[in-house]
Design a protein around this motif. Sequence first.
Motif, short mmCIF file in Angstrom:
data_model
loop_
_atom_site.label_atom_id
_atom_site.label_comp_id
_atom_site.label_asym_id
_atom_site.label_seq_id
_atom_site.Cartn_x
_atom_site.Cartn_y
_atom_site.Cartn_z
N ALA A 60 41.27 31.76 -15.15
CA ALA A 60 42.11 31.35 -16.27
C ALA A 60 41.28 30.63 -17.33
CB ALA A 60 43.24 30.45 -15.77
N PHE A 61 40.38 29.74 -16.90
CA PHE A 61 39.54 29.00 -17.85
C PHE A 61 38.64 29.96 -18.63
CE2 PHE A 61 35.32 27.14 -18.64
CZ PHE A 61 35.67 26.18 -19.59
N LEU A 62 38.00 30.89 -17.93
CA LEU A 62 37.12 31.83 -18.61
C LEU A 62 37.89 32.76 -19.53
CD1 LEU A 62 34.78 32.72 -15.60
CD2 LEU A 62 34.20 31.33 -17.60
N SER A 67 39.24 34.05 -25.23
CA SER A 67 40.17 34.14 -26.37
C SER A 67 39.70 33.26 -27.52
CB SER A 67 41.58 33.73 -25.92
OG SER A 67 42.08 34.62 -24.94
N LYS A 68 39.24 32.06 -27.19
CA LYS A 68 38.72 31.17 -28.23
C LYS A 68 37.48 31.80 -28.90
CE LYS A 68 38.52 27.36 -30.61
NZ LYS A 68 39.55 27.04 -31.62
N ILE A 181 45.43 41.66 -10.31
CA ILE A 181 44.52 40.68 -10.91
C ILE A 181 44.27 41.04 -12.38
CG2 ILE A 181 42.14 39.83 -10.89
CD1 ILE A 181 42.25 40.03 -7.83
N GLY A 182 44.08 42.32 -12.65
CA GLY A 182 43.91 42.74 -14.04
C GLY A 182 45.14 42.42 -14.88
N LEU A 183 46.33 42.63 -14.32
CA LEU A 183 47.57 42.31 -15.02
C LEU A 183 47.66 40.82 -15.32
CD1 LEU A 183 50.43 43.03 -16.02
CD2 LEU A 183 51.22 42.74 -13.66
N ALA A 184 47.36 40.00 -14.32
CA ALA A 184 47.43 38.55 -14.52
C ALA A 184 46.42 38.08 -15.56
CB ALA A 184 47.19 37.84 -13.19
N MET A 185 45.22 38.63 -15.51
CA MET A 185 44.21 38.27 -16.50
C MET A 185 44.66 38.66 -17.91
SD MET A 185 40.77 39.37 -14.39
CE MET A 185 39.75 39.35 -15.87
N MET A 188 47.27 36.15 -19.10
CA MET A 188 46.61 34.90 -19.51
C MET A 188 45.88 35.08 -20.83
SD MET A 188 45.15 33.22 -15.96
CE MET A 188 44.38 34.70 -15.30
N ALA A 189 45.27 36.24 -21.02
CA ALA A 189 44.56 36.50 -22.27
C ALA A 189 45.53 36.55 -23.45
CB ALA A 189 43.78 37.81 -22.17
N VAL A 190 46.69 37.16 -23.24
CA VAL A 190 47.69 37.22 -24.31
C VAL A 190 48.16 35.82 -24.68
CG1 VAL A 190 50.04 37.95 -24.86
CG2 VAL A 190 48.46 39.55 -23.77
N ALA A 191 48.48 35.02 -23.66
CA ALA A 191 48.98 33.66 -23.93
C ALA A 191 47.94 32.82 -24.66
CB ALA A 191 49.37 33.01 -22.61
N SER A 192 46.70 32.85 -24.16
CA SER A 192 45.66 32.04 -24.81
C SER A 192 45.33 32.57 -26.19
CB SER A 192 44.41 32.01 -23.92
OG SER A 192 43.91 33.33 -23.70
N SER A 193 45.36 33.88 -26.37
CA SER A 193 45.05 34.46 -27.67
C SER A 193 46.11 34.09 -28.70
CB SER A 193 44.94 35.98 -27.56
OG SER A 193 44.67 36.55 -28.82
N ILE A 194 47.38 34.18 -28.27
CA ILE A 194 48.45 33.80 -29.20
C ILE A 194 48.29 32.34 -29.62
CG2 ILE A 194 50.93 33.36 -29.34
CD1 ILE A 194 51.37 35.87 -27.68
#
Length: 663
Positions: A60-62, A67-68, A181-185, A188-194
């Motif tokens: 999640a951190f990575l 995203s940042k 795992i790919g789905l969860a990543m 997480m990428a969508v949430a952090s990107s938004i």
Amino acid sequence: MIENVFRPGTTRPEAKGNGSIAKPPLRTPVSAMVSFWGLMRAYWFSDKWKEAWSLTLVVAFLTALSSKAGVWFAEASGELINSIAYFHSSTSDAPLATLLGHAAFLVALVVFKDAGITGTKSFVSATLHRRWRGWLNGRFNDALLDANHTHFHAQNGADTAPDNIDQRVQESIKGMTGGAIGLAMGVMAVASSIFFVGQKLLETSTEIRGFEFLGEYGSVVFALLAVAAYVPANTWIAVKLGGMLERLSIRMQKAEGSYRGELSTLLRRSFHVASAHGEAVQRNMHERLYTEIDRTWGRLNWVNAGYGSFERIYNFVGARVIAYAPGLLPFIHGRIDLKGYITGAELVNSLISQCSWFIHVMPAIATLRANSRRVIDLAQAIEGVQDPVEFYRRTGECDFRYITQNPVFGLSIQNLRLSHQGRDSEPFLICERLGFRRGEWTFLRGESGCGKTSLIKALNRLWPYGRGTIAFPQGVASFYAAQEVKLPPVTLKELVCLPEAQDNHNDATVAAALYKAGLGEFIGHLGDEARAGKSWDQLLSGGQKQKLVLARIVLHQPGLLFLDEATGALDPESKIAFYQTIRDNCPGVTVISVMHESAPPRSAAGEEFYHSVLTIADGMATKEPLTPALPAELTEILTQQPPILADGWLGLARRRLKTARSN
């Protein structure tokens, strides 16, 4: 008589009181995995929760850092484009150095993002995949290979039996865990990107002429509206196509599993196919099974090709039209410069790309759902057979009572009826009342298909349909030796010690058992799993495998022994040695033996091994003692005397000898 009641297929007693059977809670290692979300979260709430959450948090951190970095990439892209656009501007003091500096920074950022962040995230996520899959594999192995014989009952449930269990435990679990795992990543990428991209869009937002009522949030509102209108509509199309992919993926897995299963079966019966010259029939069967694969594959290719075209068009319109549209009005009206326009477009493109992740991975999601469905079905099947009696009662009569009694009474059968699946199935074998006293050897005979093996299975709690009471001698160990012997790829010592662990017996005891069974030449290889590159199952002949079973019998010395064609691969002398070894090393053992011979074997000295014969004919089982054999010396004298001596006791002996021979 002790009223301990057993469920079919288990050695675990259940206390009986107040006229009912106390059922234990139906909990298995896969009890929490009978639903999609239960399957998804089981690992994270197991005894491995620290490992699972640690790896998840690192991923999640990575993902958030990636995203940042995407925001930094958009800003760097804007700076590079701006330096190119104003390369010849008089306001630029060192245009080449500025351009090269921005380009170098952009390249370094890409290396940091793709090689550093993404590479590390891939390694950690792959580790999480490996650990999760290994944990699930262990849970399903524990659930299938329990004392309840779940693997056996799950495959004997007729309409409810899951197909291709090996494929479900291996390929489906592997594909499911990787997809999840790919789905969860991605989520997480969508949430952090938004969060990060939205934050930057807010910082750079400006007023739009004609929409002054939106204030300085005009451009960000336009950007979000464009994304909100474009992404959901296309996601709906992707969901419909994904449903088709899921159904075809499940169908493809079933077809592939059936074809692979038949190939595996062929390898086990290769000799029989060759000896019967059955290659043509086998080839036609393979072609028929592969036809289903080819037909499903063709449909899957059409859907995949259509989805690929849809995705490419969607990506182009999103990146080249939708992403650049929101900032066009502010740029035309001079609210933002080229750098701001390019940066804003890259940010919107990044937002569209992240929010479109669901569209991009829809084929993978369809495969994930197909794999999870296969795994869930297996978990449900495992749960469904934890009470075998109730399980079999759904499709037929199952009312067996397995009790224990004082060992002095031996093994007893009362009112036993064996039938097939179906509530209206008539019994094909009836045993009214039978008893096998301690130390008694019983020869079981009857025509092929009369139910000899079915009776042996019922006595070992492995026949599902019927009713009756079977009383076992309390505290007496039993051993079931079948005709076909399959050896797992373990050491020779482990093979001899089965079903116990090899640590329970020392090498000398195991070696002695092998020697007594006629396999003394292998004593020096107790610790070997193979010889000359071949496993023991490949190396040993059929007769040697049956001698290996004899070594197990000698080692464990059971009090109750079931032999189901256990000497079918042995020559006559070896058969006699087989029974003599049991007689010499297992005192007091009760033997029930199925053989194709019309008469039971005798020892080398002419003595009977067996005391009684159990005959199955016309669906009935009847037991009677064998006629005692006359001493060999008397038999020889009687056959040499002239007929005139057939008076008195000698005549009586002759008549008994004649009767014995006719029987």
